[in-house]
Design a protein around this motif. Structure first.
Motif, mmCIF file in Angstrom:
data_model
loop_
_atom_site.group_PDB
_atom_site.id
_atom_site.type_symbol
_atom_site.label_atom_id
_atom_site.label_comp_id
_atom_site.label_asym_id
_atom_site.label_seq_id
_atom_site.Cartn_x
_atom_site.Cartn_y
_atom_site.Cartn_z
ATOM 1 N N CYS A 1 11.246 18.008 -14.312
ATOM 2 C CA CYS A 1 10.108 17.116 -14.080
ATOM 3 C C CYS A 1 8.835 17.920 -13.871
ATOM 4 N N ARG A 2 7.712 17.364 -14.337
ATOM 5 C CA ARG A 2 6.412 17.985 -14.133
ATOM 6 C C ARG A 2 5.567 17.195 -13.139
ATOM 7 N N GLY A 3 6.087 16.043 -12.737
ATOM 8 C CA GLY A 3 5.372 15.218 -11.769
ATOM 9 C C GLY A 3 6.329 14.627 -10.757
ATOM 10 N N PHE A 4 5.838 14.392 -9.551
ATOM 11 C CA PHE A 4 6.659 13.834 -8.480
ATOM 12 C C PHE A 4 5.763 12.952 -7.633
ATOM 13 N N VAL A 5 6.091 11.654 -7.549
ATOM 14 C CA VAL A 5 5.237 10.697 -6.847
ATOM 15 C C VAL A 5 6.093 9.792 -5.974
ATOM 16 N N SER A 6 5.683 9.632 -4.735
ATOM 17 C CA SER A 6 6.344 8.676 -3.847
ATOM 18 C C SER A 6 5.865 7.272 -4.201
ATOM 19 N N LYS A 7 6.774 6.313 -4.166
ATOM 20 C CA LYS A 7 6.401 4.934 -4.485
ATOM 21 C C LYS A 7 5.410 4.370 -3.472
ATOM 22 N N THR A 8 5.350 4.964 -2.292
ATOM 23 C CA THR A 8 4.397 4.492 -1.294
ATOM 24 C C THR A 8 2.967 4.916 -1.640
ATOM 25 N N SER A 9 2.809 5.809 -2.617
ATOM 26 C CA SER A 9 1.475 6.283 -2.989
ATOM 27 C C SER A 9 0.697 5.260 -3.797
ATOM 28 N N GLY A 10 1.394 4.306 -4.407
ATOM 29 C CA GLY A 10 0.717 3.270 -5.164
ATOM 30 C C GLY A 10 0.636 3.572 -6.650
ATOM 31 N N VAL A 11 0.305 2.534 -7.411
ATOM 32 C CA VAL A 11 0.272 2.634 -8.869
ATOM 33 C C VAL A 11 -0.819 3.582 -9.352
ATOM 34 N N SER A 12 -1.977 3.584 -8.694
ATOM 35 C CA SER A 12 -3.085 4.432 -9.158
ATOM 36 C C SER A 12 -2.710 5.909 -9.090
ATOM 37 N N ALA A 13 -1.983 6.297 -8.045
ATOM 38 C CA ALA A 13 -1.537 7.688 -7.929
ATOM 39 C C ALA A 13 -0.556 8.029 -9.042
ATOM 40 N N ALA B 1 4.208 27.457 -16.490
ATOM 41 C CA ALA B 1 4.427 27.378 -17.933
ATOM 42 C C ALA B 1 5.854 26.940 -18.250
ATOM 43 N N SER B 2 5.999 26.169 -19.321
ATOM 44 C CA SER B 2 7.318 25.735 -19.771
ATOM 45 C C SER B 2 7.992 26.855 -20.543
ATOM 46 N N THR B 3 9.255 26.675 -20.842
ATOM 47 C CA THR B 3 9.995 27.667 -21.629
ATOM 48 C C THR B 3 9.318 27.895 -22.978
ATOM 49 N N GLU B 4 8.907 26.803 -23.612
ATOM 50 C CA GLU B 4 8.267 26.914 -24.925
ATOM 51 C C GLU B 4 6.930 27.652 -24.831
ATOM 52 N N GLN B 5 6.170 27.387 -23.780
ATOM 53 C CA GLN B 5 4.876 28.049 -23.603
ATOM 54 C C GLN B 5 5.054 29.542 -23.327
ATOM 55 N N ILE B 6 6.069 29.889 -22.531
ATOM 56 C CA ILE B 6 6.342 31.299 -22.253
ATOM 57 C C ILE B 6 6.746 32.016 -23.535
ATOM 58 N N ALA B 7 7.576 31.360 -24.334
ATOM 59 C CA ALA B 7 8.020 31.962 -25.588
ATOM 60 C C ALA B 7 6.828 32.259 -26.499
ATOM 61 N N ALA B 8 5.901 31.313 -26.580
ATOM 62 C CA ALA B 8 4.724 31.508 -27.433
ATOM 63 C C ALA B 8 3.823 32.610 -26.885
ATOM 64 N N CYS B 9 3.669 32.653 -25.576
ATOM 65 C CA CYS B 9 2.783 33.642 -24.945
ATOM 66 C C CYS B 9 3.324 35.059 -25.088
ATOM 67 N N LEU B 10 4.636 35.219 -24.938
ATOM 68 C CA LEU B 10 5.238 36.553 -24.957
ATOM 69 C C LEU B 10 5.843 36.913 -26.315
ATOM 70 N N PHE B 11 5.663 36.013 -27.291
ATOM 71 C CA PHE B 11 6.187 36.242 -28.641
ATOM 72 C C PHE B 11 7.697 36.460 -28.624
ATOM 73 N N LEU B 12 8.384 35.573 -27.906
ATOM 74 C CA LEU B 12 9.834 35.618 -27.807
ATOM 75 C C LEU B 12 10.413 34.294 -28.283
ATOM 76 N N SER B 13 11.705 34.283 -28.578
ATOM 77 C CA SER B 13 12.362 33.026 -28.917
ATOM 78 C C SER B 13 12.618 32.230 -27.643
ATOM 79 N N VAL B 14 12.746 30.915 -27.793
ATOM 80 C CA VAL B 14 13.042 30.060 -26.642
ATOM 81 C C VAL B 14 14.368 30.479 -26.015
ATOM 82 N N HIS B 15 15.340 30.825 -26.845
ATOM 83 C CA HIS B 15 16.648 31.252 -26.345
ATOM 84 C C HIS B 15 16.522 32.507 -25.481
#
Length: 211
Positions: A98-110, A163-177
């Protein structure tokens, strides 16, 4: 426009979110599922930029669902919502992908704000939650780390940025694996339970200090 899929079995919560998505110009709802099984069946058939997942579902958890889908849908951002928010739940959510985490008490706008941030590639977790998570993780018994290789330190530095796995791979010129193997090695050497835990432990041990 950002397309959003909702996985939540609570009618009032789900309907409120779907109505809110339809009321703003930059977001739109593309579907809803009430269970892990239904989400697994429907999600591959729709295009969703962001998936909002309830932490507790009738046939499993949102953490399990995200962990299953993350490899199959690497371009999708996942936001966890829960009425039972605590640092342990946050740690599990982030570890699942997950890239986001929200408590339901925070409301819809959050929640709408978190959806937008995740769609933009950002981490949508409040500073308060990150502080509580740091305290939660620091309470664990620390372990001495083994020496990290140069490449593992480079991967760790990218992990610190979120950074995600895919972003790290692109930045360091490596395969995702290859990146996945390095991340696994970093977590093992630091005795970390998640990427965020690895970054926290590395900071505490001075492995990410920048002079």
């Amino acid at each position: 426009m950002t397309s959003v899929f909702v996985v939540d079995d609570h009618e009032m919560v789900a309907e409120s979110l779907l109505m809110a998505l339809d009321s703003v110009p930059d977001l739109c709802a593309v579907g809803r599922a009430k269970t892990v099984a239904e989400a697994r069946r429907v999600l591959p058939l729709v295009h969703a930029d962001v998936v909002v997942v309830d932490y507790r579902l009738p046939d499993g958890t949102g953490v399990e669902l995200v962990a299953q889908l993350r490899g199959e849908m690497p371009c999708v951002g996942f936001v966890m919502v829960t009425a039972f928010a605590d640092p342990g739940a946050l740690s599990a959510a982030l570890e699942s992908g997950c890239r986001g985490f929200v408590s339901k008490t925070s409301g819809v706008s959050a929640l709408l704000g978190a959806i937008r941030r995740v769609a933009d590639g950002e981490l949508a977790v409040s500073a308060q939650w990150l502080d509580e998570l740091a305290t939660y993780l620091s309470a664990r018994q620390p372990h001495a780390s083994e020496a990290l290789s140069k490449r593992e330190r480079e991967v760790l530095t990218e992990l610190e940025t979120g950074a995600s796995t895919e972003q790290i791979a692109a930045c360091l010129f490596l395969s995702v694996h290859t990146v996945r193997n390095h991340v696994h090695s970093v977590l093992k050497k630091l005795d970390a339970h998640s990427r965020l835990d690895a970054v926290h432990r590395a900071r505490r041990q001075g492995l990410l200090d920048r002079s």
